[in-house]
Design a protein around this motif. Sequence first.
Motif, PDB file in Angstrom:
ATOM      1  N   MET A 175      55.063   2.790  28.987  1.00 20.01           N
ATOM      2  CA  MET A 175      54.166   2.633  27.845  1.00 20.01           C
ATOM      3  C   MET A 175      53.238   3.836  27.759  1.00 20.01           C
ATOM      4  SD  MET A 175      53.161  -1.411  27.944  1.00 20.01           S
ATOM      5  CE  MET A 175      52.181  -1.251  26.458  1.00 20.01           C
ATOM      6  N   ALA A 176      52.834   4.179  26.530  1.00 22.52           N
ATOM      7  CA  ALA A 176      51.936   5.317  26.312  1.00 22.52           C
ATOM      8  C   ALA A 176      50.832   4.918  25.353  1.00 22.52           C
ATOM      9  CB  ALA A 176      52.709   6.511  25.754  1.00 22.52           C
ATOM     10  N   ASP A 177      49.627   5.403  25.600  1.00 17.81           N
ATOM     11  CA  ASP A 177      48.513   5.177  24.686  1.00 17.81           C
ATOM     12  C   ASP A 177      48.719   6.007  23.417  1.00 17.81           C
ATOM     13  OD1 ASP A 177      47.278   3.492  26.504  1.00 17.81           O
ATOM     14  OD2 ASP A 177      46.025   5.090  27.364  1.00 17.81           O
ATOM     15  N   PRO A 178      48.090   5.618  22.298  1.00 16.92           N
ATOM     16  CA  PRO A 178      48.207   6.429  21.071  1.00 16.92           C
ATOM     17  C   PRO A 178      47.769   7.868  21.305  1.00 16.92           C
ATOM     18  CG  PRO A 178      47.222   4.294  20.589  1.00 16.92           C
ATOM     19  CD  PRO A 178      47.306   4.379  22.074  1.00 16.92           C
ATOM     20  N   GLY A 179      48.589   8.806  20.820  1.00 21.70           N
ATOM     21  CA  GLY A 179      48.284  10.224  20.993  1.00 21.70           C
ATOM     22  C   GLY A 179      48.601  10.773  22.365  1.00 21.70           C
ATOM     23  N   CYS A 180      49.204   9.945  23.198  1.00 15.81           N
ATOM     24  CA  CYS A 180      49.498  10.356  24.581  1.00 15.81           C
ATOM     25  C   CYS A 180      50.980  10.153  24.871  1.00 15.81           C
ATOM     26  CB  CYS A 180      48.662   9.545  25.566  1.00 15.81           C
ATOM     27  SG  CYS A 180      46.881   9.682  25.297  1.00 15.81           S
ATOM     28  N   GLY A 181      51.418  10.638  26.027  1.00 11.64           N
ATOM     29  CA  GLY A 181      52.818  10.486  26.382  1.00 11.64           C
ATOM     30  C   GLY A 181      53.160  11.172  27.681  1.00 11.64           C
TER      31      GLY A 181
END
Length: 215
Positions: A175-181
Amino acid sequence: MKTYKLHLIRHGLTQGNIDGLYVGSGTDLPLCETGRAQLIDLTQRFTYPNVDVVFSSPLSRAVETSNILFPNAAHKYSVDALREAGFGKFEGKPIQSLVQDPDFVRWMDPTSGYTPEGAEPTPEFHKRCADALMKMFEYMIKSQITEAACVTHGGVIMSMLSQRALPSRKPEQWMADPGCGYTVRTDIELWMRDNLVEAIDIVPFGYLDAVENQE
């Protein structure tokens, strides 16, 4: 051996995300004001890679995120295979109510083989995601592009990495936070022989340390 690096980044928040709606490729929502502000804050607090090539889902929320995070990229490509899954009859409905729907519960069971009306079959979605990851690297290798970014959807990133990334992890662990990866890399041998990539970092750089310090 020469390596190729790709930064996989989830798009920013939409109003649908904030409202807890189940939003897939059937709903082309733009970023909301909160989502735009969060992305700008991330660019000010942390470091995103400096790349000339950015692949993006064709959906507005991904394209807009790409433009905010990589305004100076010389080459931006809209790739249909990077779109989110189609959720059919569940599209745009509140997740809290869906978890009470027996058909939705059946769809969430990977062993059921059930596809709701109008939705993209889950096996086809996963194949599309895995193929898209490998094809981006194929393009990079053939074009001698050693580093690029990809702005897409959380479900797409989870599918890609659970199938093709080392270390091996379950989808929910990607899983990734918004704007992240995640930053992944491969070389010609690993790409041709094993169809695999290595996950080597979190994007934006410095974000993980900030999260761990908050905890």
